[in-house]
Design a protein around this motif. Structure first.
Motif, PDB file in Angstrom:
ATOM      1  N   THR A   3       7.815  53.294  28.555  1.00  0.00           N
ATOM      2  CA  THR A   3       8.339  54.623  28.887  1.00  0.00           C
ATOM      3  C   THR A   3       7.465  55.283  29.956  1.00  0.00           C
ATOM      4  O   THR A   3       6.382  54.795  30.292  1.00  0.00           O
ATOM      5  CB  THR A   3       8.354  55.532  27.647  1.00  0.00           C
ATOM      6  OG1 THR A   3       7.002  55.932  27.341  1.00  0.00           O
ATOM      7  CG2 THR A   3       8.959  54.828  26.455  1.00  0.00           C
ATOM      8  N   ASN A   4       7.958  56.398  30.462  1.00  0.00           N
ATOM      9  CA  ASN A   4       7.160  57.215  31.376  1.00  0.00           C
ATOM     10  C   ASN A   4       6.739  58.529  30.723  1.00  0.00           C
ATOM     11  O   ASN A   4       6.323  59.463  31.409  1.00  0.00           O
ATOM     12  CB  ASN A   4       7.956  57.501  32.660  1.00  0.00           C
ATOM     13  CG  ASN A   4       8.087  56.254  33.518  1.00  0.00           C
ATOM     14  OD1 ASN A   4       7.139  55.483  33.664  1.00  0.00           O
ATOM     15  ND2 ASN A   4       9.269  56.033  34.076  1.00  0.00           N
ATOM     16  N   ASP A   5       6.849  58.590  29.408  1.00  0.00           N
ATOM     17  CA  ASP A   5       6.393  59.753  28.647  1.00  0.00           C
ATOM     18  C   ASP A   5       4.876  59.644  28.517  1.00  0.00           C
ATOM     19  O   ASP A   5       4.348  58.810  27.774  1.00  0.00           O
ATOM     20  CB  ASP A   5       7.066  59.757  27.273  1.00  0.00           C
ATOM     21  CG  ASP A   5       6.701  60.976  26.430  1.00  0.00           C
ATOM     22  OD1 ASP A   5       5.586  61.509  26.588  1.00  0.00           O
ATOM     23  OD2 ASP A   5       7.516  61.374  25.590  1.00  0.00           O
ATOM     24  N   THR A   6       4.145  60.479  29.241  1.00  0.00           N
ATOM     25  CA  THR A   6       2.691  60.329  29.295  1.00  0.00           C
ATOM     26  C   THR A   6       2.031  60.568  27.943  1.00  0.00           C
ATOM     27  O   THR A   6       1.022  59.933  27.618  1.00  0.00           O
ATOM     28  CB  THR A   6       2.092  61.282  30.345  1.00  0.00           C
ATOM     29  OG1 THR A   6       2.512  62.621  30.067  1.00  0.00           O
ATOM     30  CG2 THR A   6       2.562  60.894  31.747  1.00  0.00           C
ATOM     31  N   ARG A   7       2.589  61.473  27.124  1.00  0.00           N
ATOM     32  CA  ARG A   7       1.988  61.704  25.801  1.00  0.00           C
ATOM     33  C   ARG A   7       2.195  60.494  24.896  1.00  0.00           C
ATOM     34  O   ARG A   7       1.328  60.136  24.106  1.00  0.00           O
ATOM     35  CB  ARG A   7       2.600  62.955  25.173  1.00  0.00           C
ATOM     36  CG  ARG A   7       2.226  64.254  25.894  1.00  0.00           C
ATOM     37  CD  ARG A   7       2.762  65.462  25.160  1.00  0.00           C
ATOM     38  NE  ARG A   7       2.127  65.612  23.859  1.00  0.00           N
ATOM     39  CZ  ARG A   7       2.532  66.487  22.943  1.00  0.00           C
ATOM     40  NH1 ARG A   7       3.569  67.283  23.190  1.00  0.00           N
ATOM     41  NH2 ARG A   7       1.905  66.578  21.792  1.00  0.00           N
ATOM     42  N   LEU A   8       3.351  59.841  25.037  1.00  0.00           N
ATOM     43  CA  LEU A   8       3.608  58.639  24.252  1.00  0.00           C
ATOM     44  C   LEU A   8       2.723  57.492  24.714  1.00  0.00           C
ATOM     45  O   LEU A   8       2.188  56.726  23.903  1.00  0.00           O
ATOM     46  CB  LEU A   8       5.086  58.259  24.370  1.00  0.00           C
ATOM     47  CG  LEU A   8       5.680  57.374  23.273  1.00  0.00           C
ATOM     48  CD1 LEU A   8       5.538  58.024  21.909  1.00  0.00           C
ATOM     49  CD2 LEU A   8       7.136  57.070  23.570  1.00  0.00           C
ATOM     50  N   LEU A   9       2.539  57.383  26.031  1.00  0.00           N
ATOM     51  CA  LEU A   9       1.657  56.340  26.566  1.00  0.00           C
ATOM     52  C   LEU A   9       0.234  56.499  26.045  1.00  0.00           C
ATOM     53  O   LEU A   9      -0.416  55.525  25.668  1.00  0.00           O
ATOM     54  CB  LEU A   9       1.646  56.404  28.099  1.00  0.00           C
ATOM     55  CG  LEU A   9       2.864  55.884  28.847  1.00  0.00           C
ATOM     56  CD1 LEU A   9       2.748  56.218  30.329  1.00  0.00           C
ATOM     57  CD2 LEU A   9       2.997  54.381  28.651  1.00  0.00           C
ATOM     58  N   ALA A  10      -0.248  57.735  26.046  1.00  0.00           N
ATOM     59  CA  ALA A  10      -1.620  57.987  25.609  1.00  0.00           C
ATOM     60  C   ALA A  10      -1.822  57.570  24.158  1.00  0.00           C
ATOM     61  O   ALA A  10      -2.840  56.948  23.807  1.00  0.00           O
ATOM     62  CB  ALA A  10      -1.958  59.465  25.802  1.00  0.00           C
ATOM     63  N   VAL A  11      -0.850  57.891  23.297  1.00  0.00           N
ATOM     64  CA  VAL A  11      -0.977  57.528  21.886  1.00  0.00           C
ATOM     65  C   VAL A  11      -0.811  56.027  21.687  1.00  0.00           C
ATOM     66  O   VAL A  11      -1.483  55.413  20.850  1.00  0.00           O
ATOM     67  CB  VAL A  11       0.068  58.300  21.048  1.00  0.00           C
ATOM     68  CG1 VAL A  11       0.040  57.849  19.597  1.00  0.00           C
ATOM     69  CG2 VAL A  11      -0.201  59.800  21.129  1.00  0.00           C
ATOM     70  N   ALA A  12       0.065  55.403  22.487  1.00  0.00           N
ATOM     71  CA  ALA A  12       0.298  53.964  22.349  1.00  0.00           C
ATOM     72  C   ALA A  12      -0.963  53.150  22.608  1.00  0.00           C
ATOM     73  O   ALA A  12      -1.126  52.046  22.079  1.00  0.00           O
ATOM     74  CB  ALA A  12       1.403  53.527  23.295  1.00  0.00           C
ATOM     75  N   LEU A  13      -1.869  53.677  23.423  1.00  0.00           N
ATOM     76  CA  LEU A  13      -3.098  52.948  23.735  1.00  0.00           C
ATOM     77  C   LEU A  13      -4.255  53.381  22.834  1.00  0.00           C
ATOM     78  O   LEU A  13      -5.414  53.377  23.243  1.00  0.00           O
ATOM     79  CB  LEU A  13      -3.461  53.145  25.210  1.00  0.00           C
ATOM     80  CG  LEU A  13      -2.590  52.300  26.152  1.00  0.00           C
ATOM     81  CD1 LEU A  13      -2.791  52.708  27.594  1.00  0.00           C
ATOM     82  CD2 LEU A  13      -2.886  50.820  25.967  1.00  0.00           C
ATOM     83  N   GLY A  14      -3.922  53.688  21.611  1.00  0.00           N
ATOM     84  CA  GLY A  14      -4.928  54.043  20.622  1.00  0.00           C
ATOM     85  C   GLY A  14      -5.576  52.830  19.985  1.00  0.00           C
ATOM     86  O   GLY A  14      -5.488  51.709  20.502  1.00  0.00           O
ATOM     87  N   PRO A  15      -6.203  53.003  18.823  1.00  0.00           N
ATOM     88  CA  PRO A  15      -6.960  51.915  18.183  1.00  0.00           C
ATOM     89  C   PRO A  15      -6.128  50.673  17.850  1.00  0.00           C
ATOM     90  O   PRO A  15      -6.649  49.557  17.879  1.00  0.00           O
ATOM     91  CB  PRO A  15      -7.504  52.575  16.905  1.00  0.00           C
ATOM     92  CG  PRO A  15      -7.538  54.030  17.208  1.00  0.00           C
ATOM     93  CD  PRO A  15      -6.378  54.296  18.114  1.00  0.00           C
ATOM     94  N   TYR A  16      -4.845  50.858  17.533  1.00  0.00           N
ATOM     95  CA  TYR A  16      -4.028  49.683  17.181  1.00  0.00           C
ATOM     96  C   TYR A  16      -3.857  48.780  18.399  1.00  0.00           C
ATOM     97  O   TYR A  16      -4.013  47.554  18.308  1.00  0.00           O
ATOM     98  CB  TYR A  16      -2.669  50.126  16.647  1.00  0.00           C
ATOM     99  CG  TYR A  16      -1.863  48.986  16.066  1.00  0.00           C
ATOM    100  CD1 TYR A  16      -2.107  48.533  14.772  1.00  0.00           C
ATOM    101  CD2 TYR A  16      -0.881  48.355  16.808  1.00  0.00           C
ATOM    102  CE1 TYR A  16      -1.387  47.471  14.236  1.00  0.00           C
ATOM    103  CE2 TYR A  16      -0.151  47.296  16.288  1.00  0.00           C
ATOM    104  CZ  TYR A  16      -0.409  46.856  14.994  1.00  0.00           C
ATOM    105  OH  TYR A  16       0.305  45.802  14.477  1.00  0.00           O
ATOM    106  N   ALA A  17      -3.549  49.368  19.550  1.00  0.00           N
ATOM    107  CA  ALA A  17      -3.421  48.572  20.770  1.00  0.00           C
ATOM    108  C   ALA A  17      -4.759  47.945  21.162  1.00  0.00           C
ATOM    109  O   ALA A  17      -4.815  46.796  21.615  1.00  0.00           O
ATOM    110  CB  ALA A  17      -2.893  49.431  21.909  1.00  0.00           C
ATOM    111  N   ALA A  18      -5.841  48.695  20.983  1.00  0.00           N
ATOM    112  CA  ALA A  18      -7.162  48.157  21.322  1.00  0.00           C
ATOM    113  C   ALA A  18      -7.472  46.911  20.505  1.00  0.00           C
ATOM    114  O   ALA A  18      -8.104  45.973  20.993  1.00  0.00           O
ATOM    115  CB  ALA A  18      -8.233  49.217  21.084  1.00  0.00           C
TER     116      ALA A  18
END
Length: 244
Positions: free
Chosen positions: A128-143
């Motif tokens: 998506t291009n939703d910046t707030r969603l992108l920021a949360v998506a790259l949290g600890p689970y993605a890391a």
């Protein structure tokens, strides 16, 4: 499910921030979620799909109105934890939910999904291009679980959508000595420069993280001192003197 220290702390902070009516609503909603049959049971799973959504899922949707937008993410996370939401439930809530509800699901993944099974939700958010969603998506689970190639492209997407890299969990560890990420960053910077566009300041910061750490200096080896040549005493005759 035993509350983790993070969940206990979150509930304490939320209770302190909410008014009396909102706290009472949250008490009732989390109790309803905790009383819901575990989704691990096959009969409960079938009932969920055949009947109307359980009450706690309705509460999940109305958390923003009940607790205020600034506290909705935290309230929804507590509901997901209390309900012991499994991967199927999380996926359903994510795909049927608003952007705010999707953010809450993504925030809950580290608490509820121990392995990489929920990565499709992260990957969907990264498209998506939703910046707030992108920021949360790259949290600890993605890391913890996002493969290197997808993680690199996600970092690059942060740069060209303006998402601060401070939101990327575990950035320093994952970027360290990543030469492929460094190549991608340099290429992107060259493209921006050639087009007369500014290079995001965060790019230089991430690029610095990709540098291979210099090896520590080698410890000095043991010293080998050369013994001085034996001195010839004037009183000791040389071999030639003894023969003569």
């Amino acid at each position: 499910m035993t509350d983790s220290p993070a969940v206990t702390d979150l509930r304490s902070r939320l209770d302190a921030a909410l008014g009396g009516a909102a706290r009472a609503w949250l008490d009732q909603a989390t109790a309803e979620a905790a009383a819901h049959p575990s989704a691990d049971a096959e009969d409960a799973r079938a009932a969920v799909h055949q009947a109307a959504p359980p009450t706690w899922e309705v509460r999940f949707a109305e958390a923003g109105r009940r607790c205020g937008p600034e506290h909705a993410d935290a309230a929804r996370l507590l509901l997901l934890h209390a309900a012991r939401a499994d991967r199927t439930t999380l996926a359903r809530l994510y795909h049927q939910g608003t952007a705010a509800e999707r953010r809450a699901v993504l925030r809950a993944l580290p608490l509820l999904v121990p392995g990489p099974d929920a990565l499709p939700l992260v990957e969907d958010a990264l498209r998506t291009n939703d910046t707030r969603l992108l920021a949360v998506a790259l949290g600890p689970y993605a890391a913890a679980h996002l493969p290197p190639h997808a993680w690199r492209y996600a970092v690059l997407k942060c740069l060209f959508t303006g998402v601060p890299v401070d939101t990327v969990a575990d950035l320093e560890r994952r970027a360290r000595a990543d030469t492929e990420l460094a190549r991608m960053l340099v290429d992107y910077a060259d493209e921006r420069t050639a087009a007369g566009r500014p290079v995001p300041a965060d790019l230089h910061r991430v690029l610095a993280l990709t540098a291979t750490p210099a090896p520590p200096p080698a410890a000095p080896g043991p010293r080998h001192e050369t013994a001085p040549a034996a001195a010839v005493s004037p009183s000791t005759p040389t071999g030639e003197e003894q023969e003569s």
